[in-house]
Design an enzyme around this catalytic site. Structure first.
Site, short mmCIF file in Angstrom:
data_model
loop_
_atom_site.label_atom_id
_atom_site.label_comp_id
_atom_site.label_asym_id
_atom_site.label_seq_id
_atom_site.Cartn_x
_atom_site.Cartn_y
_atom_site.Cartn_z
N TYR A 197 0.86 -1.18 0.00
CA TYR A 197 0.00 0.00 0.00
C TYR A 197 0.90 1.23 0.00
O TYR A 197 2.07 1.16 -0.36
CB TYR A 197 -0.90 -0.13 1.25
CG TYR A 197 -1.97 0.91 1.39
CD1 TYR A 197 -2.96 1.03 0.43
CD2 TYR A 197 -2.01 1.75 2.50
CE1 TYR A 197 -3.96 1.98 0.56
CE2 TYR A 197 -3.01 2.70 2.64
CZ TYR A 197 -3.98 2.81 1.66
OH TYR A 197 -4.95 3.76 1.80
N ARG A 250 -6.14 10.89 -10.74
CA ARG A 250 -5.41 11.54 -9.63
C ARG A 250 -4.96 10.45 -8.66
O ARG A 250 -5.57 10.21 -7.62
CB ARG A 250 -6.33 12.54 -8.94
CG ARG A 250 -5.65 13.52 -8.04
CD ARG A 250 -6.24 13.49 -6.64
NE ARG A 250 -5.82 12.30 -5.94
CZ ARG A 250 -6.47 11.74 -4.92
NH1 ARG A 250 -7.60 12.24 -4.50
NH2 ARG A 250 -6.01 10.65 -4.31
N ASP A 341 -9.46 7.81 -6.16
CA ASP A 341 -8.48 8.56 -6.93
C ASP A 341 -8.97 9.05 -8.29
O ASP A 341 -8.24 9.00 -9.30
CB ASP A 341 -7.17 7.76 -7.03
CG ASP A 341 -6.48 7.66 -5.66
OD1 ASP A 341 -7.11 8.05 -4.66
OD2 ASP A 341 -5.34 7.18 -5.60
O1 OAA Z 1 -4.11 5.66 -0.84
C1 OAA Z 1 -3.81 6.28 0.21
O2 OAA Z 1 -2.80 6.06 0.87
C2 OAA Z 1 -4.76 7.31 0.72
C3 OAA Z 1 -5.58 7.83 -0.37
O3 OAA Z 1 -6.68 7.38 -0.63
C4 OAA Z 1 -4.98 8.82 -1.28
O4 OAA Z 1 -3.93 9.40 -0.95
O5 OAA Z 1 -5.56 9.02 -2.34
MG MG Z 2 -7.21 7.62 -2.65
#
Ligand code: OAA
Ligand code: MG
Length: 649
Positions: A197, A250, A341
C-alpha cells in the site's frame, strides 16, 4: 464415512451437495452469504417439514445448523450449499468429520491445483492430500506447516532492500498462494502495509507498465462502450461484494497515471481482505481507461493503457453510467462500489449522482474524512476543548480537504446543535489561489463555494496561518514540503500543542516530514501523516507519529455495510466509523502523543467499526439482512476471512 458428498466447481464458486440420512445433523459453515437449500430426489426444493432451518431456501451469513429431525424426510433428500469457494464447508456432527467443499472429487487437482493461487498450499499439502489430489511427486517430499512458510517468506522478503522489489515479491506471492499472502499481511501488517500500500504502491503505479505480470482486476476502456456487462462476465468470480474503481486521473498525489492506476484498487482491495476480513473472491478491482493526459506515459513504450487524451464530458458520463448500471445489474444493489483517486472535477459529481441509487462512497472524500475526524477526537484529549472550540485551516480544497471539512462541520453541528452553516465558520481553506473568501465566490468550483468566508484576500499559507491563527493545520494539497519551517514555527508560536496533519501521499508529497514537524515545533506538535514515518528522536526524546490514512476505516466500513446488507451509505455511518476508531485509542496511546491506535490490532478495530456502521444501517432503516445479530462485534469477527489453510479431503 456417513456423507456421500459430491462437490463441483463452477467459475470458482462452489456448490456442495450432501445426501442426508434420517436424523442426521450437518453443520454448514460459510463466512459470507450462502444459500442452503434442501432438495428432494427430483432436485426440487424440499418443502416437507423436518428440517430445522426455518426456510427451505435461506440466505445466511454465518455458520448454521441443518438438522434432520423428522423421520418423514426422504432418504434421497440432500442439502445443497452454494457459496464462495473460500470458506464453505460441511461438517457431520455425529462423526465430527469435516469436509471442505472446494476441493473434493472433481475440483482442480494435480498440477493445476498447484497453479491455482486460491487453493495452492505449496509444501503445506499433507501426505494424504498429496495422494488424494494427485500431487505426489510434483512437490519435494518435505511437508511444512503454514507458520514455517510465513517465517521463510518473511525472511526472503527482508533480503530485498528496495521497497519496490518487496512489492513485486508480494504480488508474485499473491498470484501463487493467496492464503499465504494474506497470512503474511495479517500477521505483519505494520511491516507490510507500506509495501503493498502507500507509499510503495505509488511507485508501483508509476512503473506499472514495466512490472505488470498478470491481470489482477478488470480493465474497461472507453472503447468498450456497450459491452461492459459482457466484460464483467469475463471475470471468473460471480459473487462480488466490493468493487474499487478508479479512472487513474489523480493517483495519490502523483497525478494522472491513466491505466496504471490499477495498482490502487488492487492494493486497497488486498486491505479489504487483510484488514477487514472480506474474502478475496468477493473483491473486484476495476480501472476505467478513458485515456490519459500524461504526455510522459503517452510517449512511454511500456505504457499499457489507451494511447489517447482523456475522454471527457458526455462521452465520459455515458461510459460511467453504463458501468454503474452494469455493476448493479450483474451483482445486485448490495454490491459496494468505492470510488478511488478520481480527479476533483469528476469525484464530487460521481458521488452526488450515484449516492441516491447505489451503495457507493468516495474514499478520498469520505473515507479520509472519517479517519481525520477520529484523529481529531483523540487529539482533543491532549489539547482539551471540544471540536467547536478549535479553528481549522486546510491547505488544499479538493476531495480530501472539503470532505474532511464537511465531516468536521457535521460533527460540530451535531454536538452544538448549531446550523451547519454556523459550524462551517470554524473552518478555513486555502487553495492554490489563497484563502477561500467571499470575494472569490464567482470563480470558485462548486465544491469550494460552501467554504467561502468573509475575510479580505490572503494569497499564501503563511499569511493565512498568521491571519486565522488556527489550532489545527491540515495539509491535503498533494504538494510536498508546503508546511515550511516558518509555517510550523508560526503555528507553534500561538499554540502550546499545534495539531499538524500532513495528509498528502505518497511520502514525497507529504506537506512536511515527522522530523520537521517535531523539530520545528520543538517537540510540541501533535503530528500525523497520510504516509507512514518512522520514530523521530528530538532532544533525547523519541516521538512516534500516527498514520492518518483512510486504510483505518474503509475496510471496517465496508464490512459493516456488507454484514448489514446496507443499500446506501449515509453520513452518519462515517461519523459512526470515526467514533468507533477514536474509541480504540487508549490513554496509553494518547500519553505517547499517538492519536491513532497501532495497525497491529486492525482486525479488531475493523470489527468495532463494522459493528457501529452496521448498527447505524439498522437504525437508519438502510439494512436488508435480518434478523439483526445481537452482538454485532462478535458477528463481524465471525464473518472475517481467515487466511489459514483449510484441510482438503
Ligand atoms: O491511498 C492512500 O494512501 C490514501 C488515499 O486514498 C490517497 O492518498 O488518495
Ligand atoms: Mg485515494
Amino acid at each position: 464415512m456417513s456423507i456421500k458428498g459430491t462437490t463441483f466447481m463452477n467459475n470458482n464458486s462452489v456448490s456442495g451437495v450432501s445426501r442426508m440420512r434420517q436424523s442426521q445433523s450437518l453443520r454448514v459453515s460459510g463466512r459470507y452469504p450462502m444459500v442452503v437449500s434442501m432438495m428432494n430426489r427430483n432436485g426440487r426444493p424440499e418443502t416437507s417439514v423436518g428440517v430445522s432451518v426455518d426456510n427451505v431456501v435461506k440466505e445466511v451469513n454465518g455458520p448454521i445448523m441443518v438438522e434432520v429431525v423428522d423421520r418423514k424426510l426422504k432418504q434421497q433428500s440432500s442439502v445443497v450449499v452454494e457459496g464462495s469457494s473460500d470458506d464453505v464447508y460441511i461438517e457431520d456432527m455425529s462423526t465430527k468429520d469435516e469436509y471442505v467443499t472446494p476441493l473434493s472429487v472433481s475440483v482442480a487437482s494435480g498440477y493445476s491445483l498447484l497453479r491455482n493461487p486460491r487453493h495452492n498450499k505449496g509444501l503445506a499439502f499433507t501426505e494424504n492430500e498429496r495422494d488424494a489430489h494427485y500431487i505426489r511427486g510434483l512437490l519435494p517430499p518435505g511437508v511444512v506447516k503454514q507458520d514455517l512458510q510465513v517465517k521463510k517468506t518473511m525472511n526472503d522478503l527482508r533480503q530485498y532492500e528496495v521497497p519496490l522489489h518487496k512489492y513485486q515479491a508480494m504480488m508474485a506471492l499473491q498470484e501463487r498462494n493467496e492464503r499465504l499472502f494474506y497470512k503474511l499481511l495479517v500477521e505483519n501488517v505494520e511491516e507490510l502495509l507500506p509495501i503493498v500500500y502507500t507509499p510503495t504502491v505509488g511507485e508501483a503505479c508509476q512503473k506499472y507498465g514495466s512490472i505488470f505480470k498478470r491481470p489482477q482486476g478488470l480493465f474497461i476502456t472507453i472503447e468498450d462502450k456497450g459491452r461492459i456487462l459482457e466484460i464483467l462476465n469475463n471475470w471468473p468470480e460471480k459473487d462480488i461484494q466490493v468493487i474499487i474503481v478508479t479512472d487513474g486521473e489523480r493517483i495519490l498525489g502523483l497525478g494522472d497515471l491513466g491505466c496504471q492506476g490499477m495498482g490502487i484498487p488492487v492494493g486497497k482491495l488486498s486491505l479489504y481482505t487483510a484488514l477487514g476480513g472480506i474474502r478475496p473472491s468477493a473483491c473486484l478491482p476495476i480501472t476505467i481507461d478513458v485515456g490519459t493526459n500524461n504526455e510522459k506515459l503517452l510517449n512511454d513504450e511500456f505504457y499499457i493503457g489507451l494511447r489517447q487524451k482523456r475522454a471527457t464530458g458526455q462521452e465520459y458520463a455515458e461510459l460511467m453510467n453504463e458501468f454503474m448500471s452494469a455493476v448493479k445489474q450483474n451483482y445486485g444493489e448490495k454490491v459496494l462500489i468505492q470510488f478511488e483517486d478520481f480527479a476533483n472535477h469528476n469525484a464530487f459529481d460521481l458521488l452526488a449522482k450515484y449516492s441516491p441509487t447505489h451503495l457507493v462512497f468516495n474514499d478520498d472524500i469520505q473515507g479520509t474524512a472519517s479517519v481525520v475526524l477520529a484523529g481529531l477526537i483523540s487529539a482533543l484529549k491532549l489539547v482539551g476543548g471540544s471540536l467547536a472550540d478549535h479553528r481549522f485551516l486546510f491547505l488544499g480544497a479538493g476531495e480530501a480537504g472539503t470532505g474532511i471539512a464537511e465531516l468536521i462541520a457535521l460533527e460540530i453541528s451535531k454536538q452544538t446543535r448549531a446550523p451547519l452553516e454556523e459550524a462551517r465558520k470554524k473552518i478555513w481553506l486555502v487553495d492554490s489561489k489563497g484563502l477561500i473568501v467571499k470575494s472569490r465566490l464567482n470563480s470558485l468550483q462548486h465544491f469550494k463555494k460552501p467554504w467561502a468566508q468573509e475575510h479580505q484576500p490572503v494569497t499564501d499559507l503563511l499569511d493565512a496561518v498568521k491571519a486565522i491563527r488556527p489550532t489545527v493545520l491540515i495539509g491535503s494539497s498533494g504538494v510536498g514540503q508546503t508546511f515550511t519551517k516558518e509555517v510550523v514555527e508560526t503555528m507553534s508560536s500561538f499554540n502550546k500543542k499545534p495539531i499538524i496533519l500532513a495528509l498528502s501521499n505518497p511520502t514525497s508529497k507529504s506537506e512536511c516530514t515527522a522530523e520537521q514537524a517535531y523539530t520545528w515545533s520543538e517537540g510540541r506538535a501533535i503530528f500525523a501523516s497520510g504516509s507512514p514515518f518512522g520514530p523521530v528522536e528530538y532532544n533525547g526524546k523519541v516521538y512516534v507519529s500516527g498514520q492518518s490514512n483512510n486504510a483505518y476505516t474503509f475496510p471496517g466500513l465496508g464490512l459493516g455495510l456488507i454484514i448489514s446488507g446496507a443499500i446506501r451509505v449515509h453520513d452518519d455511518m462515517l461519523l459512526a466509523a470515526s467514533e468507533a476508531l477514536a474509541a480504540q485509542v487508549t490513554l496509553e496511546h494518547i500519553e505517547k502523543g499517538l492519536i491513532y491506535p497501532p495497525f497491529t490490532n486492525i482486525r479488531k478495530i475493523s470489527a468495532h467499526i463494522a459493528a457501529k456502521v452496521a448498527a447505524k444501517a439498522y437504525e437508519l432503516d438502510l439494512a436488508s439482512r435480518f434478523p439483526q445479530p445481537e452482538n454485532l462485534i462478535a458477528y463481524a469477527e465471525s464473518c472475517m476471512y481467515s487466511p489459514n489453510y483449510q484441510k482438503y479431503r
